[in-house]
Scaffold this motif. Structure first.
Motif, PDB file in Angstrom:
ATOM      1  N   SER A  57       8.303 -27.863  33.569  1.00  0.00           N
ATOM      2  CA  SER A  57       8.108 -29.159  33.054  1.00  0.00           C
ATOM      3  C   SER A  57       7.559 -29.574  31.841  1.00  0.00           C
ATOM      4  CB  SER A  57       7.824 -29.550  33.884  1.00  0.00           C
ATOM      5  OG  SER A  57       7.274 -31.343  34.748  1.00  0.00           O
ATOM      6  N   ALA A  58       6.349 -28.776  31.083  1.00  0.00           N
ATOM      7  CA  ALA A  58       5.734 -29.518  30.009  1.00  0.00           C
ATOM      8  C   ALA A  58       6.489 -28.960  29.034  1.00  0.00           C
ATOM      9  CB  ALA A  58       4.448 -29.036  30.113  1.00  0.00           C
ATOM     10  N   PHE A  59       7.382 -28.532  29.236  1.00  0.00           N
ATOM     11  CA  PHE A  59       8.291 -27.997  27.606  1.00  0.00           C
ATOM     12  C   PHE A  59       8.952 -28.435  27.519  1.00  0.00           C
ATOM     13  CE2 PHE A  59      12.324 -26.801  25.948  1.00  0.00           C
ATOM     14  CZ  PHE A  59      11.630 -25.574  24.339  1.00  0.00           C
ATOM     15  N   CYS A  60       9.379 -29.071  28.878  1.00  0.00           N
ATOM     16  CA  CYS A  60      10.687 -30.600  28.383  1.00  0.00           C
ATOM     17  C   CYS A  60      10.204 -31.577  28.227  1.00  0.00           C
ATOM     18  CB  CYS A  60      11.303 -30.892  30.064  1.00  0.00           C
ATOM     19  SG  CYS A  60      12.308 -29.061  30.731  1.00  0.00           S
ATOM     20  N   THR A  61       8.796 -31.906  28.785  1.00  0.00           N
ATOM     21  CA  THR A  61       8.129 -33.411  28.259  1.00  0.00           C
ATOM     22  C   THR A  61       8.257 -33.456  26.415  1.00  0.00           C
ATOM     23  OG1 THR A  61       6.817 -33.085  30.111  1.00  0.00           O
ATOM     24  CG2 THR A  61       6.118 -34.431  27.761  1.00  0.00           C
ATOM     25  N   ALA A  62       7.733 -32.088  26.150  1.00  0.00           N
ATOM     26  CA  ALA A  62       7.471 -31.767  24.994  1.00  0.00           C
ATOM     27  C   ALA A  62       8.778 -31.832  24.128  1.00  0.00           C
ATOM     28  CB  ALA A  62       6.547 -29.651  23.924  1.00  0.00           C
ATOM     29  N   GLU A  63       9.919 -31.625  24.494  1.00  0.00           N
ATOM     30  CA  GLU A  63      11.261 -31.387  23.989  1.00  0.00           C
ATOM     31  C   GLU A  63      11.583 -32.934  23.360  1.00  0.00           C
ATOM     32  OE1 GLU A  63      15.103 -28.802  24.055  1.00  0.00           O
ATOM     33  OE2 GLU A  63      14.559 -30.189  26.416  1.00  0.00           O
ATOM     34  N   ARG A  65       9.277 -35.746  24.022  1.00  0.00           N
ATOM     35  CA  ARG A  65       8.617 -36.204  22.561  1.00  0.00           C
ATOM     36  C   ARG A  65       9.477 -36.036  21.369  1.00  0.00           C
ATOM     37  NH1 ARG A  65       4.229 -34.388  25.082  1.00  0.00           N
ATOM     38  NH2 ARG A  65       3.810 -32.611  23.697  1.00  0.00           N
ATOM     39  N   ALA A  66       9.632 -34.771  20.956  1.00  0.00           N
ATOM     40  CA  ALA A  66       9.779 -34.255  19.719  1.00  0.00           C
ATOM     41  C   ALA A  66      11.444 -35.264  19.128  1.00  0.00           C
ATOM     42  CB  ALA A  66      10.236 -32.815  19.680  1.00  0.00           C
ATOM     43  N   VAL A  67      11.997 -35.448  20.027  1.00  0.00           N
ATOM     44  CA  VAL A  67      13.207 -35.901  19.716  1.00  0.00           C
ATOM     45  C   VAL A  67      13.387 -37.729  20.279  1.00  0.00           C
ATOM     46  CG1 VAL A  67      15.893 -36.575  21.566  1.00  0.00           C
ATOM     47  CG2 VAL A  67      15.302 -34.329  21.506  1.00  0.00           C
ATOM     48  N   LEU A  68      12.429 -37.838  20.733  1.00  0.00           N
ATOM     49  CA  LEU A  68      12.253 -39.909  20.771  1.00  0.00           C
ATOM     50  C   LEU A  68      11.590 -39.697  19.363  1.00  0.00           C
ATOM     51  CD1 LEU A  68      10.729 -40.181  24.083  1.00  0.00           C
ATOM     52  CD2 LEU A  68      13.557 -40.571  23.460  1.00  0.00           C
ATOM     53  N   GLY A  69      10.798 -38.950  18.432  1.00  0.00           N
ATOM     54  CA  GLY A  69      10.392 -38.985  17.757  1.00  0.00           C
ATOM     55  C   GLY A  69      11.267 -39.237  16.186  1.00  0.00           C
ATOM     56  N   ILE A  70      12.187 -38.291  16.169  1.00  0.00           N
ATOM     57  CA  ILE A  70      13.435 -38.299  14.904  1.00  0.00           C
ATOM     58  C   ILE A  70      14.040 -39.755  15.025  1.00  0.00           C
ATOM     59  CG2 ILE A  70      15.821 -37.354  14.471  1.00  0.00           C
ATOM     60  CD1 ILE A  70      15.416 -35.490  16.728  1.00  0.00           C
ATOM     61  N   ARG A  71      14.046 -40.040  13.660  1.00  0.00           N
ATOM     62  CA  ARG A  71      14.152 -41.058  12.894  1.00  0.00           C
ATOM     63  C   ARG A  71      15.630 -40.380  11.605  1.00  0.00           C
ATOM     64  NH1 ARG A  71      12.620 -42.554  16.482  1.00  0.00           N
ATOM     65  NH2 ARG A  71      11.183 -43.778  16.834  1.00  0.00           N
ATOM     66  N   ALA A  72      16.241 -40.235  11.840  1.00  0.00           N
ATOM     67  CA  ALA A  72      17.360 -39.196  10.053  1.00  0.00           C
ATOM     68  C   ALA A  72      18.612 -40.479  10.216  1.00  0.00           C
ATOM     69  CB  ALA A  72      18.174 -38.600  11.503  1.00  0.00           C
ATOM     70  N   ILE A  77      22.277 -32.643  13.645  1.00  0.00           N
ATOM     71  CA  ILE A  77      21.441 -32.818  14.409  1.00  0.00           C
ATOM     72  C   ILE A  77      21.671 -31.575  15.404  1.00  0.00           C
ATOM     73  CG2 ILE A  77      19.673 -32.999  16.120  1.00  0.00           C
ATOM     74  CD1 ILE A  77      19.876 -36.034  14.650  1.00  0.00           C
ATOM     75  N   SER A  78      21.045 -30.087  15.310  1.00  0.00           N
ATOM     76  CA  SER A  78      21.452 -29.208  16.215  1.00  0.00           C
ATOM     77  C   SER A  78      20.266 -29.345  17.425  1.00  0.00           C
ATOM     78  CB  SER A  78      21.304 -27.930  16.066  1.00  0.00           C
ATOM     79  OG  SER A  78      21.248 -26.743  16.722  1.00  0.00           O
ATOM     80  N   THR A  79      20.673 -29.556  18.728  1.00  0.00           N
ATOM     81  CA  THR A  79      19.266 -29.881  20.188  1.00  0.00           C
ATOM     82  C   THR A  79      19.173 -28.147  20.320  1.00  0.00           C
ATOM     83  OG1 THR A  79      21.444 -30.736  21.490  1.00  0.00           O
ATOM     84  CG2 THR A  79      20.256 -32.095  20.159  1.00  0.00           C
ATOM     85  N   GLY A  80      17.899 -28.332  21.285  1.00  0.00           N
ATOM     86  CA  GLY A  80      18.332 -26.795  22.651  1.00  0.00           C
ATOM     87  C   GLY A  80      18.876 -26.981  23.631  1.00  0.00           C
ATOM     88  N   GLY A  81      19.022 -26.421  24.084  1.00  0.00           N
ATOM     89  CA  GLY A  81      20.018 -26.429  25.095  1.00  0.00           C
ATOM     90  C   GLY A  81      19.817 -27.711  26.096  1.00  0.00           C
ATOM     91  N   SER A  82      19.215 -27.367  26.876  1.00  0.00           N
ATOM     92  CA  SER A  82      17.798 -27.959  27.702  1.00  0.00           C
ATOM     93  C   SER A  82      17.086 -29.836  27.652  1.00  0.00           C
ATOM     94  CB  SER A  82      16.713 -27.542  27.391  1.00  0.00           C
ATOM     95  OG  SER A  82      16.019 -27.938  27.342  1.00  0.00           O
ATOM     96  N   VAL A  83      17.792 -30.491  26.324  1.00  0.00           N
ATOM     97  CA  VAL A  83      17.536 -31.167  25.783  1.00  0.00           C
ATOM     98  C   VAL A  83      17.640 -32.583  27.022  1.00  0.00           C
ATOM     99  CG1 VAL A  83      19.639 -31.800  24.151  1.00  0.00           C
ATOM    100  CG2 VAL A  83      18.002 -33.251  23.839  1.00  0.00           C
ATOM    101  N   SER A  88      15.802 -39.998  28.372  1.00  0.00           N
ATOM    102  CA  SER A  88      15.633 -40.773  27.385  1.00  0.00           C
ATOM    103  C   SER A  88      16.112 -40.009  25.648  1.00  0.00           C
ATOM    104  CB  SER A  88      13.449 -40.866  27.189  1.00  0.00           C
ATOM    105  OG  SER A  88      13.431 -42.221  28.513  1.00  0.00           O
ATOM    106  N   ALA A  89      15.382 -38.743  26.139  1.00  0.00           N
ATOM    107  CA  ALA A  89      15.674 -38.590  24.615  1.00  0.00           C
ATOM    108  C   ALA A  89      18.178 -38.106  25.039  1.00  0.00           C
ATOM    109  CB  ALA A  89      15.741 -36.572  24.802  1.00  0.00           C
ATOM    110  N   MET A  90      18.391 -38.045  25.152  1.00  0.00           N
ATOM    111  CA  MET A  90      19.837 -38.440  25.715  1.00  0.00           C
ATOM    112  C   MET A  90      20.027 -39.390  24.996  1.00  0.00           C
ATOM    113  SD  MET A  90      20.732 -35.456  25.159  1.00  0.00           S
ATOM    114  CE  MET A  90      22.573 -36.159  24.955  1.00  0.00           C
ATOM    115  N   ALA A  91      19.843 -40.983  25.891  1.00  0.00           N
ATOM    116  CA  ALA A  91      20.511 -42.181  25.171  1.00  0.00           C
ATOM    117  C   ALA A  91      19.620 -42.301  23.646  1.00  0.00           C
ATOM    118  CB  ALA A  91      18.981 -42.871  25.939  1.00  0.00           C
TER     119      ALA A  91
END
Length: 168
Positions: A57-63, A65-72, A77-83, A88-91
């Motif tokens: 659960s904490a890993f998914c939260t960290a993932e 958070r990292a994705v939501l910070g992407i400005r590109a 962008i290559s994502t982790g399989g669990s994204v 929210s990350a997928m949106a």
């Protein structure tokens, strides 16, 4: 497709998102971003260590958070399989660009890695790779703008050529 935004690759671990993503970025003259590497950098430890120490659960939260910070812009962008577990990350990723599901069958995945735990694959304790693929395939398809089947035995260059064809 509008090639002024980004291309986001989703799919199971081992399908070749990072390998093909780097090739595509080079081919387009774009930047490349691997979200797994971003998580490792932000958290200061390997993916499997994050999962072991803080839990799924904490890993998914960290993932997320990292994705939501992407400005590109103009980035592959290559994502982790669990994204795909983070809505929210997928949106956010869908707002960033075109999402492409690199779809692999179980046989290909089994040849790419034999120990999902050492790779840091997010899955329930005791969950088989087959069950994980079935669960995630539904999510990948839900979020994908395009789907590219990635058969076993195909070279990254051949996958890249087919990817370029669907982007044309």
């Amino acid at each position: 497709m509008n090639l002024t935004t980004n291309i986001v690759l989703i799919g199971m671990p081992g399908v070749g998102k990072s390998t093909v993503g780097r090739l595509l970025a080079h081919d387009l003259g774009w930047d490349f971003l691997d979200t797994d590497a971003l998580i490792v950098e932000k958290e200061g430890m390997a993916l499997h260590d994050i999962i072991d120490r803080v839990g799924l659960s904490a890993f998914c939260t960290a993932e997320e958070r990292a994705v939501l910070g992407i400005r590109a812009r103009r980035t592959v962008i290559s994502t982790g399989g669990s994204v795909v577990y983070g809505s929210s990350a997928m949106a956010h990723l869908k707002r960033l660009g075109t999402v492409i599901y690199l779809a692999a069958d179980l046989d290909l995945l089994l040849t790419r890695f034999s120990d999902p735990d050492s790779r840091g694959v997010v899955r329930k304790p005791g969950q088989s790779l087959s069950s994980l693929l079935a669960e995630r395939d539904l999510l990948y398809r839900r979020y994908a703008d395009l789907i590219l089947a990635c058969p076993g035995g195909e070279s990254p260059a051949a996958t890249l050529a087919r990817l370029r064809n669907i982007l044309a």
